[in-house]
Design a protein around this motif. Structure first.
Motif, PDB file in Angstrom:
ATOM      1  N   HIS A 294      -4.325   2.984  -8.847  1.00 36.05           N
ATOM      2  CA  HIS A 294      -3.518   3.963  -8.114  1.00 36.05           C
ATOM      3  C   HIS A 294      -2.584   4.728  -9.043  1.00 36.05           C
TER       4      HIS A 294
ATOM      5  N   GLU B 297       0.716   4.226  -2.950  1.00 38.53           N
ATOM      6  CA  GLU B 297       0.402   5.615  -2.635  1.00 38.53           C
ATOM      7  C   GLU B 297       1.543   6.581  -2.928  1.00 38.53           C
TER       8      GLU B 297
ATOM      9  N   ASP C  12      -0.755  -6.310   5.137  1.00 37.48           N
ATOM     10  CA  ASP C  12      -0.048  -5.583   6.174  1.00 37.48           C
ATOM     11  C   ASP C  12      -0.072  -6.448   7.436  1.00 37.48           C
TER      12      ASP C  12
ATOM     13  N   SER D 193      -5.155  -3.192  -9.304  1.00 32.90           N
ATOM     14  CA  SER D 193      -4.960  -2.292  -8.171  1.00 32.90           C
ATOM     15  C   SER D 193      -3.887  -1.269  -8.470  1.00 32.90           C
TER      16      SER D 193
ATOM     17  N   GLN E 266       0.828  -1.207   0.000  1.00 31.76           N
ATOM     18  CA  GLN E 266       0.000   0.000   0.000  1.00 31.76           C
ATOM     19  C   GLN E 266       0.864   1.259   0.000  1.00 31.76           C
TER      20      GLN E 266
END
Length: 451
Positions: free
Chosen positions: A351, A317, A446, A347, A313
């Protein structure tokens, strides 16, 4: 969304080749212009840089055709930087023996640690340097390595851009085992990393950010914790073996889950710091990224905790990352199988990232290293059908693609080269066939997923 690099004012058609110089002509003849290759970063000592060898390799590739553009792999802890361990012994990764808990510095499946007086000069071609050479076994939590590696990377890219203006379409920022940001010791369960002082400090700071108070950590770990400065990484007998897969028991394995997550966070922070420096040095429009985000199934079971890619993640980002790459999934890639990514392309695109899928074509008579359960093409016809399948998958999933020919010279065969020519013509003339994926995967990778 990151636009494709511009090649002489034309959009990059999303297809490149990863090959040796001796096979480059096969791809140029088929209309490919962008080449992935390994370049040494020239970081030869403390504050010392030498780009002679890298310049020679880049010049040879560029000489093949005026339209050739390069998209190199830059391995920041490759064999050229092995000297760094001796200069910074307190920042070197530390491995513990799973059985005894003692520090171990040798193992058949772990690159060897530096020894005084040892000659670290890489031998063989550039690809073999990556896979057979000895990388610098720094701790990913070392701020010293991160800062110095970023400086070396920025200098190298600035040099390449000045020496070969307009010739670089992008850069793979590489580090870790097999240059894919894998954790040290990823291929064995006998040794566990990283018990160095930098990683211990990082883990304590990570726990403080995560839990806030010793009381909250005590509750999560089901044991009293006086203060974050007193916490040590979990010993080997508290870290699950490979057969435990990614999911851990929250009642008995919370420390191991937290440590696996912290290791991945340290690795991701190093990756992002390097990408930020690369973006600052690269020409406008050049892509920066690397091999990351694997839901790793090379051993027929998901293994993100072992590969060190739990912090996806953060990469998704980050504005410093334009693309993520990987080989396509090893589990069923041969004749009669399927092509699937080792990460989540949808995914990534959601992003604003691209995904570059590495497609490997070999015939049974070629030198190859595929696992025995993968059926390699036995005829040129089978190889062409495999090419069509893999190319169509990349188009349908909106992926970029890297054809790989490192060993056998597969595209010296007229039938395969003709197929490659026709596929490349489709990529150039019909870019609308490359569809943006319509779905994304919600995969929690995570520390919470480990509970």
């Amino acid at each position: 969304m990151n636009e494709r690099p511009q090649l002489d004012g034309r959009p990059f058609p999303g297809v490149m080749a990863y090959t040796y110089r001796e096979h480059q002509a096969d791809f140029v003849a088929a209309g490919l212009e962008v080449f992935r290759l390994s370049l040494p970063v020239g970081w030869v000592g403390p504050g010392r840089y030498d780009y002679t060898e890298a310049d020679a390799v880049a010049a040879a590739f560029c000489a093949a055709h005026p339209k050739v553009r390069l998209f190199p792999l830059l391995w920041m802890d490759g064999p050229e930087t092995k000297w760094w361990e001796l200069e910074n012994p307190d920042d070197v990764a530390v491995a513990l023996d799973r059985a005894t808990g003692a520090i171990r510095r040798t193992h058949p499946n772990v690159p060897g640690f530096a020894q005084p007086g040892q000659d670290f000069t890489p031998t063989g071609d550039l690809f073999d340097r990556h896979h057979q050479g000895t990388p610098c076994l720094h701790s990913f939590a070392s701020t010293r390595w991160r800062e110095q590696a970023a400086e070396a990377l920025g200098r190298a890219i600035a040099h390449f851009e000045e020496t070969f203006p307009g010739r670089f379409a992008g850069y793979y920022v590489c580090a870790g085992l097999s240059y894919e940001w894998f954790s040290w010791g990823n291929y064995t369960d006998d040794l566990l990393f990283d018990y160095s002082a930098p990683m211990q400090r990082y883990f304590q700071q990570w726990l403080e950010r995560r839990y806030g108070t010793p009381a909250a950590l005590s509750a999560a770990w089901h044991r009293p914790v006086a203060g974050f400065a007193d916490v040590l990484p979990p010993p080997p007998d508290e870290r699950p073996a490979a057969h435990a897969f990614p999911l851990l028991d929250p009642l008995t394995q919370a420390p191991a889950a937290d440590f696996a997550a912290a290791l991945s966070e340290a690795q991701a922070e190093a990756f992002l710091a390097l990408c930020e420096r690369a973006k600052a040095a690269a020409a406008p429009g050049a892509w920066v990224g690397g091999f990351y985000g694997y839901w790793w199934t090379q051993t027929n079971a998901p293994g993100p905790a072992r590969s060190g890619h739990l912090a996806l993640q953060r990469v998704l980002e980050s504005p410093a990352v334009d693309f993520v790459g990987s080989p396509y999934d090893y589990s069923n890639r041969g004749v009669g199988g399927v092509n699937s990514a080792q990460t989540m392309p949808g995914s990534l695109r959601a992003h604003g990232k691209r995904y570059i899928n590495s497609t490997d074509i070999k015939l049974a008579e070629d030198r190859h290293d595929w696992q025995s359960f993968i059926r390699v093409p036995r005829t040129e016809g089978e190889a062409v059908e495999l090419m069509k399948r893999d190319f169509a998958f990349s188009l349908a999933e909106g992926q970029e693609q890297s054809w790989v020919d490192l060993f056998g010279g597969a595209f010296q065969r007229p039938a395969l080269r003709e197929a490659l020519t026709r596929l490349q013509r489709l990529a150039v003339e019909q870019p609308e066939l490359r569809r943006a994926p319509r779905s994304q995967a919600l995969v929690v990778v995570d520390e919470e997923s480990l509970r």
